[in-house]
Design an enzyme around this catalytic site. Sequence first.
Site, PDB file in Angstrom:
ATOM      1  CB  SER A 176      -0.957  -0.002   1.189  1.00  0.00           C
ATOM      2  OG  SER A 176      -0.257  -0.197   2.391  1.00  0.00           O
ATOM      3  CG  HIS A 204      -3.822  -0.480  -2.263  1.00  0.00           C
ATOM      4  ND1 HIS A 204      -4.270   0.819  -2.166  1.00  0.00           N
ATOM      5  CD2 HIS A 204      -3.531  -0.877  -1.003  1.00  0.00           C
ATOM      6  CE1 HIS A 204      -4.237   1.197  -0.901  1.00  0.00           C
ATOM      7  NE2 HIS A 204      -3.790   0.181  -0.169  1.00  0.00           N
ATOM      8  CE  LYS A 236      -7.589   1.508   1.115  1.00  0.00           C
ATOM      9  NZ  LYS A 236      -7.007   0.526   1.991  1.00  0.00           N
TER      10      LYS A 236
HETATM   11  C1  LIG Z   1      -6.904   0.352   3.400  1.00  0.00           C
HETATM   12  C2  LIG Z   1      -6.382  -0.989   3.665  1.00  0.00           C
HETATM   13  C3  LIG Z   1      -6.990  -1.835   4.595  1.00  0.00           C
HETATM   14  C4  LIG Z   1      -8.083  -1.372   5.508  1.00  0.00           C
HETATM   15  O1  LIG Z   1      -9.269  -1.196   4.859  1.00  0.00           O
HETATM   16  P1  LIG Z   1     -10.353  -0.181   5.451  1.00  0.00           P
HETATM   17  O2  LIG Z   1     -11.601  -0.549   4.763  1.00  0.00           O
HETATM   18  O3  LIG Z   1      -9.866   1.177   5.147  1.00  0.00           O
HETATM   19  O4  LIG Z   1     -10.399  -0.450   6.945  1.00  0.00           O
HETATM   20  C5  LIG Z   1      -6.523  -3.128   4.698  1.00  0.00           C
HETATM   21  N1  LIG Z   1      -5.481  -3.559   3.967  1.00  0.00           N
HETATM   22  C6  LIG Z   1      -4.847  -2.759   3.092  1.00  0.00           C
HETATM   23  C7  LIG Z   1      -3.712  -3.294   2.304  1.00  0.00           C
HETATM   24  C8  LIG Z   1      -5.270  -1.446   2.920  1.00  0.00           C
HETATM   25  O5  LIG Z   1      -4.632  -0.641   2.081  1.00  0.00           O
END
Ligand SMILES: *Cc1c(COP(=O)(O)O)cnc(C)c1O
Length: 381
Positions: A176, A204, A236
């Site tokens: 990430s 991602h 995302k």
């Molecule tokens: C953003 C993210 C999460 C957490 O997800 P949320 O829905 O924001 O709690 C988990 N793993 C990765 C790799 C992330 O980038």
Amino acid sequence: MRNLKQDLAHRKQKGLYRQQRLLQSPQGVETRIDGRDVISFCSNDYLGLANHPEVKQAFIEAAQQYGVGSGSAHLVNGHSQLHHECEQALAEFTGRERALLFSTGYMANLAVTSALTDRHDAIFQDKLNHASLIDAAKLSDARFKRYSNNDLSQLRHLIEATPARQRLVMADAVFSMDGDLADVPGLVKLAEQTDSDLMLDDAHGFGVLGKKGGGVCDALELSQQQVPILMATLGKAVGVSGAFIAGSDDLIETLIQQARSYIFTTASPPANASAIMQSLKFIQQEAWRREKLFELIDYFKQQMQSLEVELMPSETAIQPVVVGENHRALEISEKLFEQGIHVVAIRPPTVPAGTARLRITLSANHEKSHIDRLCSALSKV
Ligand SMILES: *Cc1c(COP(=O)(O)O)cnc(C)c1O
């Protein structure tokens, strides 16, 4: 009580202080933040769906029909028809037997360790995994071992040296904060050879990678057998909020029975599920969003090369520029903001000490002219 004032001052001194900025417009590329019109290069809304009129319409209509709050947990009476349909759509899209919705990705990751491991088991993770995966392992009763980034020979050694009844390997598919891909084929093979369970967090990749946007398993054609536990987030590229886990019927049923972060929390609003389903349709039908995103990524990399700015080896929408020192990263971010460009400075513990960076992210809603403005601002700082 601890001296909070002193702790906070210390944090500021080390350049680790974090501040909220106030977003005064919808999420998007041209935003208004802290009273200033800025072009945003730090959102995870990679496909530009968070403010899409039809996704919003799906949300509004669902709220009209089903109300706003879900009222209770999924196992009480909060599991609506819309959650159910959304789970079916996610299972179909990912080619898995079944899928389960969670309120956040953080909670989905906690669910995996709390439902599937106990003190007789061992969990193995890449050191650069997302904090929610790390916390999920820390909060479990299992042994927890970490290997250096993408070092699968170290992982093999750890697996072979750790006594455990079951072995669970948990990995970010796309890192990430770096934007590069894990050695997913290597992980699949190693998990098979060592009789370990593999879980991929595709936060991602989902929506962005693969012909249909199904993420890393779509791009690499990985079956449910090869990646038995697939997790991805819905806040995302999908542009809404929440997350899901997809896999076998038995996996999902076990999570429903045992995952504390599933059982002991209120279900997300049913309207979320409706917006997610609309967004999934765009992801599958509108390949142009991914094509445009990858064109912009290429264009950005070319521009940065001509500015002689070093990027990380990333082929995804995450294109960090490592600065190193915390205060320096903050200062650059501040100067960019003054020029109408919003990129946040990412500092420890989100990234390792000494690798503070500008985490630049691109979206299908950017235009080349936005990137030109970013590059010209960067060349001035
Ligand atoms: C953003 C993210 C999460 C957490 O997800 P949320 O829905 O924001 O709690 C988990 N793993 C990765 C790799 C992330 O980038």
